[in-house]
Scaffold this motif. Structure first.
Motif, PDB file in Angstrom:
ATOM      1  N   GLY A 145      -0.656 -14.560  -4.414  1.00 25.50           N
ATOM      2  CA  GLY A 145      -2.107 -14.679  -4.329  1.00 25.50           C
ATOM      3  C   GLY A 145      -2.791 -13.547  -3.581  1.00 25.50           C
ATOM      4  N   ASN A 146      -2.138 -12.380  -3.470  1.00 22.26           N
ATOM      5  CA  ASN A 146      -2.770 -11.246  -2.779  1.00 22.26           C
ATOM      6  C   ASN A 146      -4.093 -10.865  -3.435  1.00 22.26           C
ATOM      7  OD1 ASN A 146      -0.740 -10.957  -0.911  1.00 22.26           O
ATOM      8  ND2 ASN A 146       0.318  -9.317  -1.995  1.00 22.26           N
ATOM      9  N   SER A 147      -5.062 -10.476  -2.611  1.00 23.62           N
ATOM     10  CA  SER A 147      -6.370 -10.069  -3.119  1.00 23.62           C
ATOM     11  C   SER A 147      -6.875  -8.875  -2.323  1.00 23.62           C
ATOM     12  CB  SER A 147      -7.369 -11.224  -3.040  1.00 23.62           C
ATOM     13  OG  SER A 147      -7.568 -11.615  -1.683  1.00 23.62           O
ATOM     14  N   LYS A 148      -7.901  -8.225  -2.842  1.00 22.97           N
ATOM     15  CA  LYS A 148      -8.589  -7.139  -2.143  1.00 22.97           C
ATOM     16  C   LYS A 148     -10.083  -7.378  -2.242  1.00 22.97           C
ATOM     17  CE  LYS A 148      -9.207  -2.136  -1.859  1.00 22.97           C
ATOM     18  NZ  LYS A 148      -8.909  -0.809  -2.459  1.00 22.97           N
ATOM     19  N   ASP A 149     -10.753  -7.378  -1.088  1.00 23.65           N
ATOM     20  CA  ASP A 149     -12.193  -7.673  -1.040  1.00 23.65           C
ATOM     21  C   ASP A 149     -12.487  -9.007  -1.702  1.00 23.65           C
ATOM     22  OD1 ASP A 149     -12.592  -5.183   0.196  1.00 23.65           O
ATOM     23  OD2 ASP A 149     -12.807  -4.187  -1.746  1.00 23.65           O
ATOM     24  N   ASN A 150     -11.594  -9.973  -1.478  1.00 24.22           N
ATOM     25  CA  ASN A 150     -11.721 -11.338  -1.995  1.00 24.22           C
ATOM     26  C   ASN A 150     -11.657 -11.426  -3.514  1.00 24.22           C
ATOM     27  OD1 ASN A 150     -12.010 -12.560   0.605  1.00 24.22           O
ATOM     28  ND2 ASN A 150     -14.153 -11.877   0.650  1.00 24.22           N
ATOM     29  N   ILE A 151     -11.147 -10.399  -4.167  1.00 21.86           N
ATOM     30  CA  ILE A 151     -10.941 -10.429  -5.612  1.00 21.86           C
ATOM     31  C   ILE A 151      -9.431 -10.406  -5.863  1.00 21.86           C
ATOM     32  CG2 ILE A 151     -11.427  -9.329  -7.827  1.00 21.86           C
ATOM     33  CD1 ILE A 151     -13.828  -8.011  -6.589  1.00 21.86           C
ATOM     34  N   PRO A 152      -8.908 -11.361  -6.633  1.00 18.94           N
ATOM     35  CA  PRO A 152      -7.456 -11.438  -6.851  1.00 18.94           C
ATOM     36  C   PRO A 152      -6.894 -10.154  -7.454  1.00 18.94           C
ATOM     37  CG  PRO A 152      -8.515 -13.463  -7.575  1.00 18.94           C
ATOM     38  CD  PRO A 152      -9.615 -12.488  -7.270  1.00 18.94           C
ATOM     39  N   LEU A 153      -5.674  -9.820  -7.015  1.00 18.45           N
ATOM     40  CA  LEU A 153      -4.968  -8.649  -7.530  1.00 18.45           C
ATOM     41  C   LEU A 153      -3.971  -9.060  -8.612  1.00 18.45           C
ATOM     42  CD1 LEU A 153      -4.244  -6.809  -4.164  1.00 18.45           C
ATOM     43  CD2 LEU A 153      -5.692  -5.938  -6.021  1.00 18.45           C
ATOM     44  N   PRO A 154      -3.651  -8.137  -9.530  1.00 20.82           N
ATOM     45  CA  PRO A 154      -2.664  -8.453 -10.577  1.00 20.82           C
ATOM     46  C   PRO A 154      -1.265  -8.614 -10.001  1.00 20.82           C
ATOM     47  CG  PRO A 154      -3.325  -6.147 -10.694  1.00 20.82           C
ATOM     48  CD  PRO A 154      -4.229  -6.789  -9.697  1.00 20.82           C
ATOM     49  N   MET A 155      -0.342  -9.094 -10.836  1.00 23.77           N
ATOM     50  CA  MET A 155       1.031  -9.324 -10.405  1.00 23.77           C
ATOM     51  C   MET A 155       1.712  -8.042  -9.949  1.00 23.77           C
ATOM     52  SD  MET A 155       1.725 -12.513 -10.450  1.00 23.77           S
ATOM     53  CE  MET A 155       3.478 -12.346 -10.229  1.00 23.77           C
ATOM     54  N   ASP A 156       1.239  -6.894 -10.418  1.00 22.45           N
ATOM     55  CA  ASP A 156       1.811  -5.611 -10.028  1.00 22.45           C
ATOM     56  C   ASP A 156       1.706  -5.349  -8.536  1.00 22.45           C
ATOM     57  OD1 ASP A 156       0.533  -5.668 -12.762  1.00 22.45           O
ATOM     58  OD2 ASP A 156       1.759  -3.858 -12.991  1.00 22.45           O
ATOM     59  N   TYR A 157       0.817  -6.057  -7.832  1.00 21.69           N
ATOM     60  CA  TYR A 157       0.624  -5.889  -6.385  1.00 21.69           C
ATOM     61  C   TYR A 157       1.080  -7.108  -5.585  1.00 21.69           C
ATOM     62  CZ  TYR A 157      -2.263  -1.874  -7.666  1.00 21.69           C
ATOM     63  OH  TYR A 157      -2.717  -0.682  -8.172  1.00 21.69           O
ATOM     64  N   GLN A 158       1.895  -7.957  -6.179  1.00 17.56           N
ATOM     65  CA  GLN A 158       2.406  -9.133  -5.482  1.00 17.56           C
ATOM     66  C   GLN A 158       3.846  -8.877  -5.046  1.00 17.56           C
ATOM     67  OE1 GLN A 158       0.117 -11.316  -4.884  1.00 17.56           O
ATOM     68  NE2 GLN A 158      -1.372 -10.513  -6.374  1.00 17.56           N
ATOM     69  N   SER A 159       4.198  -9.343  -3.858  1.00 19.78           N
ATOM     70  CA  SER A 159       5.555  -9.113  -3.340  1.00 19.78           C
ATOM     71  C   SER A 159       6.579 -10.069  -3.923  1.00 19.78           C
ATOM     72  CB  SER A 159       5.555  -9.226  -1.811  1.00 19.78           C
ATOM     73  OG  SER A 159       5.155 -10.526  -1.405  1.00 19.78           O
ATOM     74  N   SER A 160       6.107 -11.122  -4.597  1.00 16.27           N
ATOM     75  CA  SER A 160       6.996 -12.108  -5.204  1.00 16.27           C
ATOM     76  C   SER A 160       6.359 -12.619  -6.490  1.00 16.27           C
ATOM     77  CB  SER A 160       7.236 -13.280  -4.245  1.00 16.27           C
ATOM     78  OG  SER A 160       7.884 -14.365  -4.898  1.00 16.27           O
ATOM     79  N   LEU A 161       7.191 -13.097  -7.400  1.00 15.66           N
ATOM     80  CA  LEU A 161       6.666 -13.788  -8.573  1.00 15.66           C
ATOM     81  C   LEU A 161       6.016 -15.105  -8.183  1.00 15.66           C
ATOM     82  CD1 LEU A 161       9.595 -13.205 -11.097  1.00 15.66           C
ATOM     83  CD2 LEU A 161       7.356 -12.091 -11.095  1.00 15.66           C
ATOM     84  N   GLY A 162       6.338 -15.608  -6.990  1.00 15.49           N
ATOM     85  CA  GLY A 162       5.706 -16.821  -6.493  1.00 15.49           C
ATOM     86  C   GLY A 162       6.223 -18.100  -7.104  1.00 15.49           C
ATOM     87  N   THR A 163       7.349 -18.032  -7.799  1.00 22.15           N
ATOM     88  CA  THR A 163       7.906 -19.212  -8.452  1.00 22.15           C
ATOM     89  C   THR A 163       9.201 -19.649  -7.775  1.00 22.15           C
ATOM     90  OG1 THR A 163       9.109 -17.820 -10.042  1.00 22.15           O
ATOM     91  CG2 THR A 163       6.928 -18.614 -10.701  1.00 22.15           C
ATOM     92  N   LEU A 164       9.406 -20.946  -7.720  1.00 25.01           N
ATOM     93  CA  LEU A 164      10.691 -21.510  -7.306  1.00 25.01           C
ATOM     94  C   LEU A 164      11.567 -21.562  -8.544  1.00 25.01           C
ATOM     95  CD1 LEU A 164      12.571 -23.017  -5.294  1.00 25.01           C
ATOM     96  CD2 LEU A 164      11.453 -25.138  -6.032  1.00 25.01           C
ATOM     97  N   ASP A 165      12.703 -20.852  -8.504  1.00 24.05           N
ATOM     98  CA  ASP A 165      13.529 -20.701  -9.701  1.00 24.05           C
ATOM     99  C   ASP A 165      14.915 -21.290  -9.515  1.00 24.05           C
ATOM    100  OD1 ASP A 165      11.379 -19.249 -10.568  1.00 24.05           O
ATOM    101  OD2 ASP A 165      12.414 -17.319 -10.646  1.00 24.05           O
ATOM    102  N   LEU A 166      15.421 -21.903 -10.573  1.00 21.45           N
ATOM    103  CA  LEU A 166      16.816 -22.312 -10.663  1.00 21.45           C
ATOM    104  C   LEU A 166      17.632 -21.153 -11.222  1.00 21.45           C
ATOM    105  CD1 LEU A 166      19.076 -24.566 -10.726  1.00 21.45           C
ATOM    106  CD2 LEU A 166      18.350 -24.962 -13.106  1.00 21.45           C
TER     107      LEU A 166
END
Length: 304
Positions: A132-153
């Protein structure tokens, strides 16, 4: 010392060549860097019950983004049959006047060795970021996220035919992330306007097949070519500005990589590894932000 110079010289030549390669980065997604799914994993703790590994990687991603990451990992063998791995990862991205950094994921895996040829793995990737990273309160694309954010098996099986090493695995999201990026939120002049929207992103699972063959080129140096196939099982999905859930076309499909692992054994307890890759086939659409135009990973390991 001469052996170490050979290792460094080979590593330097590989780095020079990598400037001309286009590589699909897999390390961010997770399961292709799980210890039991990598070549020669049984050799690493055959004589010792414990191992610690730490590594760093640098890559050039899509859309003029640079990525830098690191990890620390602990491997423990419990008798002849059982073992477990714990791995902590982090990732930083920079480009287009955006810089981010954060912890990525915690990997927890249990391994069972049925015999010298057959091994099973069951595990999970636990996200340490909700994407959920954002800049100036606007969400950023997945390219700027440190994780996919999913719990995976994560489940997999490894098999050896003489020197040939085969691995098949599945990584399946059990939850989805909190990414809310819509390209339409950015002005037409913004570089981010051209990124794939991932609002309420629903990422599909992946299956992996790896074929590896180690070659001893010196008593202390091993070169392992590896063919890595990853199939993304379905098109990913997102929700547009009209609250309609849509498929991300061409996000399903095959990625085929050729990887090379170069291992230098300093002594019985310590070693260094350089690994790099080049793709032969890539998916047309990769909204998860995992593409790398160049990536190199250096790892140090110690057994005790």
């Amino acid at each position: 010392m001469k052996t170490f110079k050979i290792f460094l010289g080979t590593a330097f030549l590989l780095l020079l060549q990598s400037n001309y390669l286009f590589a699909q980065g897999c390390s961010d997604a997770g399961f292709c860097t799980v210890n039991s799914f990598q070549p020669n994993n049984n050799d690493s703790i055959k004589a010792y019950h414990n191992q610690i590994k730490t590594g760093i990687f640098f890559g050039k991603a899509d859309n003029s983004i640079s990525a830098f990451g690191g990890y620390i990992e602990y491997n423990r063998q419990l008798g002849e049959k059982f073992g477990f791995d714990v791995k902590l990862t982090s990732l930083a991205q920079s480009g287009n006047d955006v810089s981010t950094f954060g912890l990525s994921d915690l990997f927890l895996n249990a391994n069972y060795r049925a015999n010298e040829k057959l091994k099973f793995t069951l595990g999970a990737k636990v996200p340490l970021s909700d994407a959920g990273n954002s800049k100036d309160n606007i969400p950023l694309p997945m390219d700027y996220q440190s994780s996919l954010g999913t719990l995976d098996l994560i489940v997999g099986v490894g098999y050896k035919i003489k020197k040939l090493q085969l691995v098949a695995a599945l990584q399946q999201p059990l939850t989805q992330n909190d990414n809310q990026f819509l390209a339409s939120q950015y002005p037409a002049s913004s570089e981010l306007r051209g990124f794939l929207s991932t609002n309420k992103f629903k990422r599909s699972g992946d299956v992996l097949l790896r074929i590896s063959y180690p070659l001893m080129i010196h008593s202390k140096i091993r070169l392992t070519p590896s063919l890595l196939q990853i199939y993304h099982l379905k098109n990913d999905r997102f929700t547009n500005q009209n609250n309609e859930e849509l498929q991300i076309n061409n996000s399903e499909g095959l990625t085929l990589n050729g990887n090379v692992y170069l291992d230098y054994e300093i002594n019985r307890r310590n070693g260094i590894q350089l690994n790099m890759g080049v793709p032969f086939i890539v998916r047309k659409s990769r909204p998860d932000g995992l593409t790398r135009s160049f990536i190199a990973n250096v790892e140090y390991r110690v057994k005790f």
